[in-house]
Scaffold this active site. Structure first.
Site, PDB file in Angstrom:
ATOM      1  N   GLU A 155      45.003  25.411  20.478  1.00 54.70           N
ATOM      2  CA  GLU A 155      45.471  25.846  21.790  1.00 54.70           C
ATOM      3  C   GLU A 155      46.453  26.981  21.573  1.00 54.70           C
ATOM      4  O   GLU A 155      47.471  26.798  20.903  1.00 54.70           O
ATOM      5  CB  GLU A 155      46.146  24.713  22.575  1.00 54.70           C
ATOM      6  CG  GLU A 155      45.195  23.679  23.156  1.00 54.70           C
ATOM      7  CD  GLU A 155      45.880  22.698  24.088  1.00 54.70           C
ATOM      8  OE1 GLU A 155      46.814  23.111  24.818  1.00 54.70           O
ATOM      9  OE2 GLU A 155      45.483  21.521  24.097  1.00 54.70           O
TER      10      GLU A 155
ATOM     11  N   GLU B 260      47.712  16.238  21.258  1.00 58.85           N
ATOM     12  CA  GLU B 260      49.163  16.336  21.482  1.00 58.85           C
ATOM     13  C   GLU B 260      49.836  14.969  21.577  1.00 58.85           C
ATOM     14  O   GLU B 260      50.633  14.708  22.481  1.00 58.85           O
ATOM     15  CB  GLU B 260      49.457  17.162  22.739  1.00 58.85           C
ATOM     16  CG  GLU B 260      49.090  18.621  22.584  1.00 58.85           C
ATOM     17  CD  GLU B 260      49.521  19.490  23.762  1.00 58.85           C
ATOM     18  OE1 GLU B 260      50.015  18.945  24.776  1.00 58.85           O
ATOM     19  OE2 GLU B 260      49.358  20.728  23.679  1.00 58.85           O
TER      20      GLU B 260
ATOM     21  N   GLU C 255      38.491  22.332  29.364  1.00 59.70           N
ATOM     22  CA  GLU C 255      39.073  21.035  29.697  1.00 59.70           C
ATOM     23  C   GLU C 255      38.743  20.699  31.145  1.00 59.70           C
ATOM     24  O   GLU C 255      38.627  21.587  31.996  1.00 59.70           O
ATOM     25  CB  GLU C 255      40.597  21.065  29.504  1.00 59.70           C
ATOM     26  CG  GLU C 255      41.273  19.740  29.830  1.00 59.70           C
ATOM     27  CD  GLU C 255      42.772  19.722  29.521  1.00 59.70           C
ATOM     28  OE1 GLU C 255      43.404  18.680  29.764  1.00 59.70           O
ATOM     29  OE2 GLU C 255      43.293  20.743  29.049  1.00 59.70           O
TER      30      GLU C 255
ATOM     31  N   ASN D 116      45.138  17.376  27.610  1.00 66.15           N
ATOM     32  CA  ASN D 116      45.759  16.159  28.111  1.00 66.15           C
ATOM     33  C   ASN D 116      44.745  15.231  28.773  1.00 66.15           C
ATOM     34  O   ASN D 116      44.905  14.011  28.753  1.00 66.15           O
ATOM     35  CB  ASN D 116      46.865  16.519  29.106  1.00 66.15           C
ATOM     36  CG  ASN D 116      48.010  17.264  28.459  1.00 66.15           C
ATOM     37  OD1 ASN D 116      48.116  17.343  27.240  1.00 66.15           O
ATOM     38  ND2 ASN D 116      48.880  17.830  29.278  1.00 66.15           N
TER      39      ASN D 116
END
Length: 503
Positions: A292, A173, A27, A72
């Site tokens: 994850e 998410e 990420e 995110n």
């Protein structure tokens, strides 16, 4: 001292060992990309700026897939910013981690890195601040051979052939209020279904992952999965699951028993998916992408993003230093993923480098392996063939969080081609050795080919750049075969691997 027994037989199979179980995650967060996989000033860096020592350890770790670019981060990401001439790419605020994204690494660079590392890419699309059209544009850029606007842009940027990315995550998410563009289950389920439907109009062969719950502790857990799958069942292949665990308030016994929750997570999501399948009269079965999972000490200072007017590039974030107990739990989580191989068809250890990671680097300098590197690498290397359904007889001990929990947990694999049987086991006891007896009557004529145990009397020991070898798994000389049984002694707070072969 405790005693435990494990019985196994080649006739009792859970399902195949799936190479995608051994995926990881990159990420744009902290130093995962910049000074992690990408560090142009490093002595081992190649022409693209990728660290050769990181690629070497990625291969040694046995990583099969890598999820990218978030996390995110993806929920605010404009992928177009990071293609084309590097000097023309804009710098953007990353709201997820309050940092500055320079866009020096994007889709094309990442795809070149996956080719060098020998891993399969798993691409995520932004369904937070963006939607169907932007997902289609990215898919067109990546997978259409030529003749369309975005396909020709890719070719102009130096990638003549399409990337043919198969696995795609439909956001990240989206159940979490912290997520940019957070949505209700109904809102997200409809958007995911429409995005999936449109993406398949470009490429029918995609495998699509819809967002499940970001934790089993979420108040919407279960209800979220049911609503999302009711909307999107026919258009997707997998539903995601995310889980992180950490030791709280010195309660090591509960921490080491965290797989009780992980198994419950898988069982609950599978049951919910099957309920939607039955109610909707669907024929296919939805599987789980546990994309994850790891140990993550979320309350530590380094897990808190910057604030105020400072928007740094690649700051130190989420750089947990893992100890022996953390490695034992990571080994146990791999046991859970293998044990549930009938429903868990992919998984991603989060993350690969520097950020809650098995690999650590110094900018321009050294590289080392964290304790969690070893159970992952050994499991990825030796688990092959079929996962066996075991009968385990273990003593129990009391934990504050999960009540009575088995002291021993284990899984085994059998590779009919090589004849090898490999047993992975953990001793969760804080003080007692476990004498393990394994019934091999279903596999007569076996001998111990390799027996390794990861432990340390000081379970708080962690690796550093100066010493990453003190917790290397050591030969377990107690492992012996006699009368179609193998016996081994497992020390407290330990992870072990026992590989058996035909005499």
């Amino acid at each position: 001292m405790h005693s435990a027994t494990v019985s196994l037989d080649p006739a009792f199979v859970v399902g195949p060992v799936r190479r995608r179980t051994f995926g990881s995650f990159v990420e744009h967060l902290g130093r995962c990309v910049y000074t992690g996989i990408h560090d142009p000033g490093h002595p081992t860096a190649d022409a693209d700026g990728f660290r050769g020592d990181v690629i070497e350890l990625t291969r040694e770790l046995g990583v099969s897939t890598v999820r990218y670019p978030g996390g995110n981060f993806v929920s605010g990401y404009r992928w177009e910013d990071a293609v084309g001439p590097v000097e023309q790419r804009p710098r953007r605020l990353d709201l997820a981690w309050h940092t500055m994204e320079p866009n020096l690494v994007g889709v094309d660079e990442f795809m070149r890195w996956t080719a060098k590392a020998g891993v399969e890419p798993m691409m995520a699309v932004n369904l937070g601040t963006r939607g169907v059209q932007e997902a289609l544009d990215l898919l067109e850029y990546c997978n259409v051979p030529a003749g369309s606007y975005w396909a020709d842009q890719r070719r102009a940027n130096g990638a003549e052939d399409p990337y043919k990315i198969k696995m795609w995550c439909l956001g990240n998410e989206m159940d979490g209020p912290w997520q940019i563009g957070h949505k209700t289950a109904q809102e997200y389920g409809r958007l995911a279904a429409e995005t999936a439907r449109a993406m398949r109009m470009i490429d029918q062969g995609l495998e699509l992952v819809v967002c499940g719950s970001s934790s089993s502790a979420m108040p919407t857990f279960g209800e979220w999965e049911h609503t999302v799958l009711t909307e999107a069942y026919e258009h997707v292949d997998h539903i995601s699951a995310h889980a992180y665990y950490w030791e709280e308030d010195g309660d090591l016994a509960s921490f080491l028993a965290s797989v009780v929750d992980m198994d419950h997570f898988v069982e609950s999501v599978a049951a919910t998916a099957d309920a939607v399948r039955a109610a909707g009269k669907h024929t296919k079965r939805i599987h789980i992408s546990f994309d994850e999972w790891n140990v993550w000490y979320q309350k530590r200072a380094e897990s808190r993003p910057p604030s105020g007017d400072d928007w740094p590039v690649a700051p130190v974030l989420l750089e947990d230093r893992y100890n022996v107990a953390d490695a034992v739990l990571v080994g146990n989580m791999l046991i859970s993923l293998l044990r549930n191989t009938d429903r868990v068809h992919a998984a991603s250890l989060a993350q690969l480098v520097n950020v809650i990671a098995p690999i650590m680097t110094e900018p321009g300098g050294r590289i080392w392996k964290q304790t969690i590197f070893h159970p992952f690498a050994l499991t990825a290397r030796h688990a092959a063939g079929e996962v066996l359904r075991l009968a385990v007889d273990s003593p129990v001990h009391e934990t504050a969080k999960f009540g009575e929990v088995a002291v021993l947990d284990a899984v085994a694999t059998y590779d009919a081609e090589s004849g090898d049987v490999v047993l992975f086991a953990v001793n969760r006891s804080l003080t007692e050795q476990v004498v393990l007896d394994v019934d091999l009557r279903g596999f007569p004529g076996m001998r111990v080919a390799q027996a390794l145990t990861l432990s340390n009397p000081d379970h708080t020991w962690h690796a550093t750049a100066d010493d990453d070898t003190s917790v290397l798994p050591q030969p377990n000389t107690s492992a012996k075969v006699a009368d179609d049984r193998v016996r081994a002694e497992l020390p407290p707070v330990s992870w072990s691997m026992l590989r058996l072969e035909k005499e």
